[in-house]
Design a protein around this motif. Sequence first.
Motif, PDB file in Angstrom:
ATOM      1  N   ASN A 124       0.814  -1.261   0.037  1.00 25.91           N
ATOM      2  CA  ASN A 124       0.053   0.088  -0.052  1.00 25.91           C
ATOM      3  C   ASN A 124       0.889   1.409   0.006  1.00 25.91           C
ATOM      4  OD1 ASN A 124      -2.134   1.490   0.040  1.00 25.91           O
ATOM      5  ND2 ASN A 124      -2.744   1.445   2.144  1.00 25.91           N
ATOM      6  N   VAL A 125       1.894   1.090  -0.589  1.00 22.01           N
ATOM      7  CA  VAL A 125       2.760   2.370  -1.001  1.00 22.01           C
ATOM      8  C   VAL A 125       2.557   2.932  -2.336  1.00 22.01           C
ATOM      9  CG1 VAL A 125       5.046   3.281  -0.962  1.00 22.01           C
ATOM     10  CG2 VAL A 125       4.443   1.707   0.861  1.00 22.01           C
ATOM     11  N   SER A 126       2.828   4.374  -2.395  1.00 20.60           N
ATOM     12  CA  SER A 126       2.332   4.921  -4.009  1.00 20.60           C
ATOM     13  C   SER A 126       3.074   4.373  -5.012  1.00 20.60           C
ATOM     14  CB  SER A 126       2.859   6.296  -3.753  1.00 20.60           C
ATOM     15  OG  SER A 126       2.131   7.123  -2.813  1.00 20.60           O
ATOM     16  N   ILE A 127       2.333   4.086  -6.160  1.00 23.11           N
ATOM     17  CA  ILE A 127       3.074   3.469  -7.280  1.00 23.11           C
ATOM     18  C   ILE A 127       2.386   4.528  -8.395  1.00 23.11           C
ATOM     19  CG2 ILE A 127       3.345   1.268  -6.672  1.00 23.11           C
ATOM     20  CD1 ILE A 127       0.510   0.388  -7.484  1.00 23.11           C
ATOM     21  N   GLY A 128       2.904   4.218  -9.532  1.00 23.47           N
ATOM     22  CA  GLY A 128       2.384   5.131 -10.817  1.00 23.47           C
ATOM     23  C   GLY A 128       2.610   4.386 -12.253  1.00 23.47           C
ATOM     24  N   THR A 129       2.069   5.095 -12.963  1.00 22.98           N
ATOM     25  CA  THR A 129       2.476   4.703 -14.491  1.00 22.98           C
ATOM     26  C   THR A 129       3.254   6.024 -15.493  1.00 22.98           C
ATOM     27  OG1 THR A 129      -0.088   3.779 -14.552  1.00 22.98           O
ATOM     28  CG2 THR A 129       0.939   4.546 -16.681  1.00 22.98           C
ATOM     29  N   ILE A 130       4.264   5.498 -15.978  1.00 23.97           N
ATOM     30  CA  ILE A 130       4.926   6.317 -16.662  1.00 23.97           C
ATOM     31  C   ILE A 130       4.572   5.971 -18.268  1.00 23.97           C
ATOM     32  CG2 ILE A 130       7.289   7.090 -17.084  1.00 23.97           C
ATOM     33  CD1 ILE A 130       8.044   5.621 -14.355  1.00 23.97           C
ATOM     34  N   PHE A 131       4.530   7.470 -18.940  1.00 24.62           N
ATOM     35  CA  PHE A 131       4.390   6.989 -20.465  1.00 24.62           C
ATOM     36  C   PHE A 131       5.369   8.115 -21.295  1.00 24.62           C
ATOM     37  CE2 PHE A 131       1.675  10.666 -21.248  1.00 24.62           C
ATOM     38  CZ  PHE A 131       1.050  11.058 -20.224  1.00 24.62           C
ATOM     39  N   SER A 132       5.533   7.624 -22.426  1.00 25.58           N
ATOM     40  CA  SER A 132       6.443   8.643 -23.259  1.00 25.58           C
ATOM     41  C   SER A 132       5.793   8.335 -24.629  1.00 25.58           C
ATOM     42  CB  SER A 132       7.693   7.850 -23.283  1.00 25.58           C
ATOM     43  OG  SER A 132       8.661   8.487 -24.482  1.00 25.58           O
ATOM     44  N   VAL A 133       5.753   9.551 -25.440  1.00 24.37           N
ATOM     45  CA  VAL A 133       5.279   9.661 -26.887  1.00 24.37           C
ATOM     46  C   VAL A 133       6.301  10.141 -27.918  1.00 24.37           C
ATOM     47  CG1 VAL A 133       3.680  10.792 -28.355  1.00 24.37           C
ATOM     48  CG2 VAL A 133       2.968  10.387 -25.861  1.00 24.37           C
ATOM     49  N   GLN A 152      14.892   5.855 -30.436  1.00 23.98           N
ATOM     50  CA  GLN A 152      14.962   7.482 -30.794  1.00 23.98           C
ATOM     51  C   GLN A 152      15.510   8.181 -29.517  1.00 23.98           C
ATOM     52  OE1 GLN A 152      11.510   9.433 -32.784  1.00 23.98           O
ATOM     53  NE2 GLN A 152      10.820   7.604 -33.563  1.00 23.98           N
ATOM     54  N   GLU A 153      16.423   9.004 -29.646  1.00 26.27           N
ATOM     55  CA  GLU A 153      16.796   9.437 -28.418  1.00 26.27           C
ATOM     56  C   GLU A 153      15.545  10.256 -27.754  1.00 26.27           C
ATOM     57  OE1 GLU A 153      17.992  10.144 -31.315  1.00 26.27           O
ATOM     58  OE2 GLU A 153      20.085  10.142 -31.464  1.00 26.27           O
ATOM     59  N   GLY A 154      15.631  10.366 -26.214  1.00 25.74           N
ATOM     60  CA  GLY A 154      14.502  10.968 -25.630  1.00 25.74           C
ATOM     61  C   GLY A 154      14.367  12.414 -25.771  1.00 25.74           C
ATOM     62  N   SER A 155      15.512  13.188 -26.520  1.00 24.57           N
ATOM     63  CA  SER A 155      15.218  14.485 -26.850  1.00 24.57           C
ATOM     64  C   SER A 155      14.155  14.734 -27.785  1.00 24.57           C
ATOM     65  CB  SER A 155      16.300  14.922 -27.307  1.00 24.57           C
ATOM     66  OG  SER A 155      17.049  14.182 -28.544  1.00 24.57           O
ATOM     67  N   ARG A 156      13.946  13.660 -28.388  1.00 22.92           N
ATOM     68  CA  ARG A 156      12.672  13.681 -29.795  1.00 22.92           C
ATOM     69  C   ARG A 156      11.265  13.156 -29.058  1.00 22.92           C
ATOM     70  NH1 ARG A 156      15.671  10.564 -34.433  1.00 22.92           N
ATOM     71  NH2 ARG A 156      13.640  10.766 -35.442  1.00 22.92           N
ATOM     72  N   GLN A 157      11.109  13.089 -27.741  1.00 21.37           N
ATOM     73  CA  GLN A 157       9.691  12.777 -27.266  1.00 21.37           C
ATOM     74  C   GLN A 157       8.950  13.941 -27.629  1.00 21.37           C
ATOM     75  OE1 GLN A 157       9.708  10.671 -23.108  1.00 21.37           O
ATOM     76  NE2 GLN A 157      11.787  11.661 -23.521  1.00 21.37           N
ATOM     77  N   VAL A 158       7.825  13.767 -27.641  1.00 23.90           N
ATOM     78  CA  VAL A 158       6.498  14.865 -28.339  1.00 23.90           C
ATOM     79  C   VAL A 158       5.882  15.057 -27.002  1.00 23.90           C
ATOM     80  CG1 VAL A 158       4.289  15.262 -29.315  1.00 23.90           C
ATOM     81  CG2 VAL A 158       6.447  14.032 -30.718  1.00 23.90           C
ATOM     82  N   ALA A 159       5.685  14.183 -26.129  1.00 17.77           N
ATOM     83  CA  ALA A 159       5.124  14.467 -24.961  1.00 17.77           C
ATOM     84  C   ALA A 159       5.704  13.367 -24.035  1.00 17.77           C
ATOM     85  CB  ALA A 159       3.606  14.213 -24.971  1.00 17.77           C
ATOM     86  N   ALA A 160       5.471  13.373 -22.353  1.00 19.13           N
ATOM     87  CA  ALA A 160       5.713  12.455 -21.622  1.00 19.13           C
ATOM     88  C   ALA A 160       5.002  12.735 -20.186  1.00 19.13           C
ATOM     89  CB  ALA A 160       7.266  12.420 -21.176  1.00 19.13           C
ATOM     90  N   GLY A 161       4.699  11.893 -19.458  1.00 18.68           N
ATOM     91  CA  GLY A 161       4.028  12.028 -18.416  1.00 18.68           C
ATOM     92  C   GLY A 161       3.899  10.782 -17.370  1.00 18.68           C
ATOM     93  N   TYR A 162       3.288  11.125 -16.018  1.00 19.73           N
ATOM     94  CA  TYR A 162       3.353  10.006 -15.255  1.00 19.73           C
ATOM     95  C   TYR A 162       1.862  10.144 -14.619  1.00 19.73           C
ATOM     96  CZ  TYR A 162       5.327  12.990 -11.722  1.00 19.73           C
ATOM     97  OH  TYR A 162       5.494  14.101 -10.662  1.00 19.73           O
ATOM     98  N   ALA A 163       1.219   8.947 -14.046  1.00 23.05           N
ATOM     99  CA  ALA A 163       0.206   9.297 -13.018  1.00 23.05           C
ATOM    100  C   ALA A 163       0.823   8.554 -11.870  1.00 23.05           C
ATOM    101  CB  ALA A 163      -0.971   8.375 -13.453  1.00 23.05           C
TER     102      ALA A 163
END
Length: 338
Positions: A124-133, A152-163
């Motif tokens: 019951n400790v915080s967890i999450g979802t990570i995504f990259s576009v 592709q290099e990470g510098s070419r990501q269009v968006a990224a986020g996590y919940a």
Amino acid sequence: MKRKTLTQYLVEQQRQADGLGAEVRLLIEVVARACKSIGHAVGKGALGGVLGSLDSENVQGEVQKKLDVLSNEILLEANEWGGHLAAMASEEMETIHAIPNRYPKGEYLLLFDPLDGSSNIDVNVSIGTIFSVLKAPTHVAGAPVTEADFLQEGSRQVAAGYAVYGPQTMLVLTVGKGVVGFTLDREMGSWVLTHENIRIPEDTREFAINMSNMRHWAPPVRRYIDECLAGATGTRGKDFNMRWIASMVADVHRILTRGGIFMYPWDAREPGKPGKLRLMYEANPMSFIVEQAGGAAVDGVNRILDIKPGQLHQRVGVVLGSRNEVERVAQYHREAGQ
Ligand code: P6P
């Protein structure tokens, strides 16, 4: 004043001159909706019969938790039909996932760690979802997408986020225009903009590292942590605090909220591996977010977003957070000739 929702934020981003494309906007809304479903399943815990492990292992050789597999399926099903993706890749799947022929294909690639911090699920400790576009290379129109299209290099990501599924359920997002945070209004089921411009302080007194690995660290890491531990009596002239949640999403969220440095460096336990964390769907999205919030992210010495990937599931050392502390660690690696 009434707070904006995720949809309103994305519509406003879309209207900007060099704004968000409609496909990316749909992609983010679909992923955000999937994260609501994942958060709902996580929140049920034992009541949902979803705790515990399966007999299976993922491509990483890690025992899969029921929620790992469920979260992966939620993201796959949510993103297959929308026509915004060419393909997907996940920590939980060895190969890429092509969009079934019965659905239209789009121009984007989605990568994700569906449930990061799985060792914390059952306690019951915080967890999450990570995504990259990423944008799919133009040649994929008609041709089958391959793993190479993702590298592709990470510098070419269009968006990224996590919940992050914690006391609050939050969605933190960048589309390259800074970092914003949304809190889930559980009664309305909507993501509400609560953090309009997340910035990481350049200095910090808080480090995050798994200290049990100390004897395996490279000298520059040991030098940096020893100085933090020496505190005000040592060369740093100030005391430090330590946090280690063992959920990257939770540790990074704390750093985005109040500063800090997060370290999962190379260590001698598996000398052939550059680190524990995965480049494509952990380090790259988190590094994009951290840099967009004014922080820095290196593999020890090199900027993570500049790394040219060789394999989909490749690992990398990670040092990210408050810029001045990350730069100090990188300097110690340079001085050690690493
Ligand atoms: P350790 C979770 O399994 C994870 O991939 C990251 O979320 C977290 O930062 C790290 O591993 C924790 O690793 O070795 O401390 O259990």
